[in-house]
Design a protein around this motif. Structure first.
Motif, mmCIF file in Angstrom:
data_model
loop_
_atom_site.group_PDB
_atom_site.id
_atom_site.type_symbol
_atom_site.label_atom_id
_atom_site.label_comp_id
_atom_site.label_asym_id
_atom_site.label_seq_id
_atom_site.Cartn_x
_atom_site.Cartn_y
_atom_site.Cartn_z
ATOM 1 N N ASN A 4 -29.718 -17.560 -6.247
ATOM 2 C CA ASN A 4 -28.653 -17.481 -7.224
ATOM 3 C C ASN A 4 -28.054 -16.091 -7.241
ATOM 4 O OD1 ASN A 4 -29.233 -20.174 -8.850
ATOM 5 N ND2 ASN A 4 -31.173 -19.208 -8.316
ATOM 6 N N LEU A 5 -26.929 -15.994 -7.841
ATOM 7 C CA LEU A 5 -26.255 -14.704 -7.920
ATOM 8 C C LEU A 5 -26.487 -14.074 -9.293
ATOM 9 C CD1 LEU A 5 -22.935 -15.486 -6.062
ATOM 10 C CD2 LEU A 5 -25.004 -14.342 -5.237
ATOM 11 N N PHE A 6 -26.618 -12.763 -9.262
ATOM 12 C CA PHE A 6 -26.921 -11.988 -10.456
ATOM 13 C C PHE A 6 -25.815 -10.957 -10.673
ATOM 14 C CE2 PHE A 6 -31.589 -12.616 -11.319
ATOM 15 C CZ PHE A 6 -31.840 -13.522 -10.299
ATOM 16 N N ALA B 7 -26.806 -11.192 -4.586
ATOM 17 C CA ALA B 7 -27.998 -11.991 -4.329
ATOM 18 C C ALA B 7 -29.201 -11.086 -4.547
ATOM 19 C CB ALA B 7 -27.983 -12.523 -2.901
ATOM 20 N N VAL B 8 -30.251 -11.631 -5.131
ATOM 21 C CA VAL B 8 -31.429 -10.818 -5.426
ATOM 22 C C VAL B 8 -32.630 -11.374 -4.669
ATOM 23 C CG1 VAL B 8 -33.005 -10.003 -7.194
ATOM 24 C CG2 VAL B 8 -30.562 -10.148 -7.684
ATOM 25 N N GLU B 31 -33.950 -15.652 12.287
ATOM 26 C CA GLU B 31 -32.518 -15.918 12.128
ATOM 27 C C GLU B 31 -31.771 -14.613 11.964
ATOM 28 O OE1 GLU B 31 -32.270 -18.248 8.611
ATOM 29 O OE2 GLU B 31 -33.509 -16.884 7.419
ATOM 30 N N PHE B 44 -35.503 -15.016 -1.623
ATOM 31 C CA PHE B 44 -34.589 -14.872 -2.754
ATOM 32 C C PHE B 44 -35.218 -15.372 -4.049
ATOM 33 C CE2 PHE B 44 -31.767 -14.774 0.902
ATOM 34 C CZ PHE B 44 -30.986 -13.689 0.581
ATOM 35 N N VAL B 45 -34.788 -14.770 -5.126
ATOM 36 C CA VAL B 45 -35.233 -15.174 -6.453
ATOM 37 C C VAL B 45 -34.521 -16.463 -6.837
ATOM 38 C CG1 VAL B 45 -35.349 -14.511 -8.875
ATOM 39 C CG2 VAL B 45 -35.641 -12.777 -7.096
ATOM 40 N N GLN B 46 -35.287 -17.464 -7.199
ATOM 41 C CA GLN B 46 -34.708 -18.759 -7.535
ATOM 42 C C GLN B 46 -34.394 -18.845 -9.035
ATOM 43 O OE1 GLN B 46 -33.923 -20.755 -5.076
ATOM 44 N NE2 GLN B 46 -34.914 -19.393 -3.598
ATOM 45 N N ARG B 89 -24.801 -9.288 5.394
ATOM 46 C CA ARG B 89 -24.269 -10.549 4.892
ATOM 47 C C ARG B 89 -23.501 -10.369 3.590
ATOM 48 N NH1 ARG B 89 -29.916 -13.625 4.992
ATOM 49 N NH2 ARG B 89 -30.449 -11.543 4.249
ATOM 50 N N ARG B 91 -23.561 -8.332 -0.556
ATOM 51 C CA ARG B 91 -24.256 -7.493 -1.521
ATOM 52 C C ARG B 91 -25.592 -8.128 -1.883
ATOM 53 N NH1 ARG B 91 -22.400 -2.932 -4.758
ATOM 54 N NH2 ARG B 91 -24.215 -1.667 -4.259
ATOM 55 N N VAL B 92 -26.680 -7.509 -1.471
ATOM 56 C CA VAL B 92 -28.027 -8.014 -1.757
ATOM 57 C C VAL B 92 -28.841 -6.897 -2.364
ATOM 58 C CG1 VAL B 92 -30.121 -9.057 -0.848
ATOM 59 C CG2 VAL B 92 -27.914 -9.630 0.173
ATOM 60 N N LEU B 93 -29.393 -7.162 -3.534
ATOM 61 C CA LEU B 93 -30.343 -6.239 -4.125
ATOM 62 C C LEU B 93 -31.732 -6.774 -3.858
ATOM 63 C CD1 LEU B 93 -30.336 -4.533 -7.565
ATOM 64 C CD2 LEU B 93 -32.334 -5.828 -6.871
#
Lengths: 237, 237
Positions: A4-6, B7-8, B31, B44-46, B89, B91-93
């Motif tokens: 999910n997006l935060f 995305a976290v 991948e 990823f955090v669900q 890909r 913005r990912v924290l």
DNA sequence: CAAATAGTGTCTATAAGACATTATCGT
DNA sequence: ACGATAATGTCTTATAGACACTATTTG
């Protein structure tokens, strides 16, 4: 890319020592949720910003940028907070940052009239999970005084050994023997650099002024609690 | 609610001591991006997950869930990483977590064939900013052995003082005097609980077995480096 | 001089570093 | 008996805690 997006925010635990009390900078929220509740200052991470950038920007905005210019002060990341229900607006991850500042001449920001440094002892009931973030920040600060020279971040550019000792006493809420304290900090190489300037006007012998040295760690550390119980060996006679 | 969306993910620094070496669990990416590069395990955090939930879930998935059942082991948050370009890909924290585990009988996960514990000394060139996260995790582990009883998290349920000492030596890459070490750990109340069982089969005197006690902190701490230079104060006469 | 604050010195207790010795096993 | 590993003890040194004393200012 699953998941999910935060929204990602940075919340600041800005600590200073004022009137021998450890104080935290709080702002009164002007909007929902938690309208008119006290909260930690903070804001969302913008595009092309790293977390530290956001923290520094918010800190400058809240403390009047004078902080940024000064070499003094300290800013470090605490932890991430992302419990599902922590923000009623949706999924928000907040990264806590800890800032240690000298007591500012004009602490309140110029624009916002509803910001204040309050003694951490009196603070509870903050918005969101900020009570928890504050507690983590205070504990981090207390722990770091043990094995780093970070206490000097609470002091102005030039300060006395007594100033430094009162920082420890305020943060730890303990009393420290001034003589043993003096021996410890002055015998740690690189902790304190004596300056030429002298203090006038006070009662008593004028103290030596120091500025921060290059040392960052205290080795061996200065411990909050006594090493163990007094281990009597009581000299009953 | 301004601010960009992220995305976290949670990335794990899973450490264990194997053959007297500090090792980290790595997975080979199947991948893009960084396909066929080594990386830290993570995911990823669900929805409805807190960060710790994600970390525990990933840890169980990677180590075969046996880990989860065992009381042993330790899991704590490291820090958040969100530099703008860290994931091509978007913005990912990523929130780093540090796990300390005893050497597992079957370390590789059942499904994925491309996971391995590798000595941290040999590891570099990981995907994303995982070199940095790994370095932070290793340093956290090294620091925490100084003032906590966490070294026991690297040991099985029952272990000897020598086992524990070899953990310190592997993590710190130092040699420790076995006699002084024994005195230190056995005289710390609540660190080690002696068990009734005994060891057979080895050469030499059978060692005492211990299990973890309730104590979590080491007071005073056990320091990596000597307290200062020998500080001669040379008694030249 | 008295009061107040700064800074030094001394003694003691605790714990770490170095290292000898004893204990208990397998072969 | 011998080698190997485990565990205890001793001596020295460094440092923290307690506390007396000296130093330098203002009033």
């Amino acid at each position: 890319m699953r998941g999910n997006l935060f929204a990602v925010a940075v919340d600041l635990v800005v600590l200073t020592v004022r009137r021998d009390q450890l104080c935290v900078l709080l702002v009164k929220r002007g909007e929902r949720p938690y309208e008119s509740h006290w909260s930690l200052p903070g804001g969302f991470v913008q595009a092309d910003e790293d977390l530290g950038d956001t923290a520094a920007r918010e800190l400058a905005a809240q403390t009047g940028a004078a902080t940024q210019g000064a070499v003094q002060g300290h800013l470090e990341q605490l932890a991430g907070y992302a419990a599902p229900g922590r923000d009623p607006r949706g999924r928000v991850l907040s990264v806590g940052y800890l800032a240690l500042l000298p007591d500012l001449p004009d602490p309140e920001g110029p624009a916002s009239g509803s910001a204040a440094f309050l003694p951490v002892e009196d603070v509870y009931g903050l918005a969101f999970d900020h009570d928890r973030i504050l507690a983590d920040g205070v504990e981090r600060a207390r722990a770091k005084l043990e094995y780093t020279t970070l206490a000097a971040a609470f002091c102005p550019a030039e300060f006395t050994v007594s100033d430094l000792r009162r920082v420890y006493e305020a943060v730890w809420r303990t009393e420290i023997d001034p003589r043993n304290f003096q021996r410890k900090v002055t015998s740690t190489p690189g902790f304190l650099i004596p300056t030429a300037t002298r203090v006038t006007g006070g009662r008593g012998r004028p103290p030596q002024l120091f500025r921060r040295g290059e040392a960052t760690t205290l080795h061996p550390p200065m411990l909050r609690e006594p090493t163990r119980e007094p281990a009597n060996g009581a000299l009953a006679h």
